[in-house]
Design a protein around this motif. Sequence first.
Motif, short mmCIF file in Angstrom:
data_model
loop_
_atom_site.label_atom_id
_atom_site.label_comp_id
_atom_site.label_asym_id
_atom_site.label_seq_id
_atom_site.Cartn_x
_atom_site.Cartn_y
_atom_site.Cartn_z
N GLY A 60 0.84 -1.22 -0.06
CA GLY A 60 0.14 0.00 -0.06
C GLY A 60 0.85 1.43 0.15
N GLY A 61 1.94 1.11 -0.56
CA GLY A 61 2.92 2.36 -0.57
C GLY A 61 3.28 3.03 -2.13
N ARG A 62 3.60 4.26 -1.89
CA ARG A 62 3.88 4.81 -3.20
C ARG A 62 5.02 4.22 -3.82
NH1 ARG A 62 2.80 11.31 -3.23
NH2 ARG A 62 0.72 11.04 -2.61
N GLN A 63 5.77 3.57 -3.17
CA GLN A 63 7.03 2.61 -3.72
C GLN A 63 6.63 1.22 -3.41
OE1 GLN A 63 8.26 5.53 -1.53
NE2 GLN A 63 8.02 6.72 -3.64
N ALA A 64 7.31 0.35 -4.09
CA ALA A 64 6.99 -1.04 -3.76
C ALA A 64 7.71 -1.51 -2.82
CB ALA A 64 7.25 -1.85 -5.12
N LEU A 86 14.75 -11.44 6.13
CA LEU A 86 14.21 -10.08 5.62
C LEU A 86 13.32 -10.26 4.26
CD1 LEU A 86 17.21 -7.56 6.07
CD2 LEU A 86 14.91 -7.46 7.23
N ARG A 87 13.88 -11.52 3.63
CA ARG A 87 13.13 -11.93 2.40
C ARG A 87 11.56 -12.33 2.80
NH1 ARG A 87 15.77 -16.92 -0.55
NH2 ARG A 87 17.52 -15.19 -0.48
N GLU A 88 11.12 -12.68 3.86
CA GLU A 88 9.91 -12.84 4.48
C GLU A 88 9.24 -11.83 4.84
OE1 GLU A 88 8.74 -15.87 3.59
OE2 GLU A 88 10.80 -16.34 3.16
N VAL A 89 9.83 -10.56 4.98
CA VAL A 89 9.09 -9.48 5.71
C VAL A 89 8.30 -8.52 4.76
CG1 VAL A 89 9.73 -7.33 6.81
CG2 VAL A 89 11.05 -9.35 7.43
N GLU A 90 7.36 -7.92 5.04
CA GLU A 90 6.26 -7.09 4.20
C GLU A 90 5.77 -6.07 5.30
OE1 GLU A 90 3.67 -7.84 0.37
OE2 GLU A 90 2.44 -7.94 2.35
N VAL A 91 6.00 -4.96 4.90
CA VAL A 91 5.48 -3.85 5.97
C VAL A 91 4.47 -3.17 5.51
CG1 VAL A 91 7.73 -3.73 7.41
CG2 VAL A 91 7.13 -2.06 5.26
N ALA A 92 3.31 -2.81 6.05
CA ALA A 92 2.58 -1.79 5.39
C ALA A 92 2.62 -0.22 5.58
CB ALA A 92 1.16 -2.04 6.27
N ALA A 93 2.36 0.34 4.42
CA ALA A 93 2.82 1.91 4.36
C ALA A 93 1.75 2.57 5.47
CB ALA A 93 2.43 2.41 3.11
N PRO A 94 2.04 3.67 5.92
CA PRO A 94 3.25 4.41 5.77
C PRO A 94 4.43 3.87 6.54
CG PRO A 94 2.07 5.58 7.36
CD PRO A 94 1.11 4.57 6.76
N VAL A 95 5.59 3.96 5.98
CA VAL A 95 6.79 3.60 6.77
C VAL A 95 7.79 4.69 7.03
CG1 VAL A 95 8.94 2.16 6.64
CG2 VAL A 95 6.70 1.18 5.32
N VAL A 113 16.62 -1.30 10.50
CA VAL A 113 15.72 -0.08 10.43
C VAL A 113 15.62 0.49 8.98
CG1 VAL A 113 16.42 0.49 12.85
CG2 VAL A 113 17.61 1.45 10.87
N ALA A 114 14.40 0.98 8.94
CA ALA A 114 14.14 1.70 7.39
C ALA A 114 15.21 2.97 7.14
CB ALA A 114 12.77 2.19 7.48
N THR A 115 15.59 3.10 6.19
CA THR A 115 16.65 4.00 5.93
C THR A 115 15.73 5.24 4.87
OG1 THR A 115 17.53 3.12 3.83
CG2 THR A 115 18.44 2.72 6.08
N LYS A 116 14.52 4.92 4.94
CA LYS A 116 14.09 6.13 3.83
C LYS A 116 12.25 5.97 4.23
CE LYS A 116 12.62 7.14 -0.91
NZ LYS A 116 12.65 6.78 -2.18
N SER A 117 11.49 6.94 4.11
CA SER A 117 10.41 6.96 4.41
C SER A 117 9.35 6.65 3.40
CB SER A 117 9.74 8.26 5.09
OG SER A 117 10.43 8.61 6.49
#
Length: 124
Positions: A60-64, A86-95, A113-117
Amino acid sequence: MEKTELICIKCPVGCMLSVTVQEDGTWEVKGNSCGRGEEYAHKELTNPTRIVTTTVRVRGGRQAVVPVKTRYDIPKGKVMECMEALREVEVAAPVFLGAVILSDAAGTGVDVVATKSVERSDID
């Protein structure tokens, strides 16, 4: 006497290091153009570690995907285990920048940790 050749990765110069470990346990590092080269050689030959960088999927993000990295170095032997997790991880936007994406990566006690929003997409 044991001799090892390394390429230092502590800065963009990439010095070719020649490390000699004497039989009495003393070290001699040659080829480094700064003090970080000697520090790198000791660490690489006694306890190699790495920062892991990759991306994880975003729903659901502006970037995949969102770029992520381990907050600190982890043992080199745990890098593939971390990547598998990490291959199994999917996060919901916003990040948000700095958000913990994966806690205790590969049992190292280090978070990823995320290095970009990444904003939520307006399109459903």
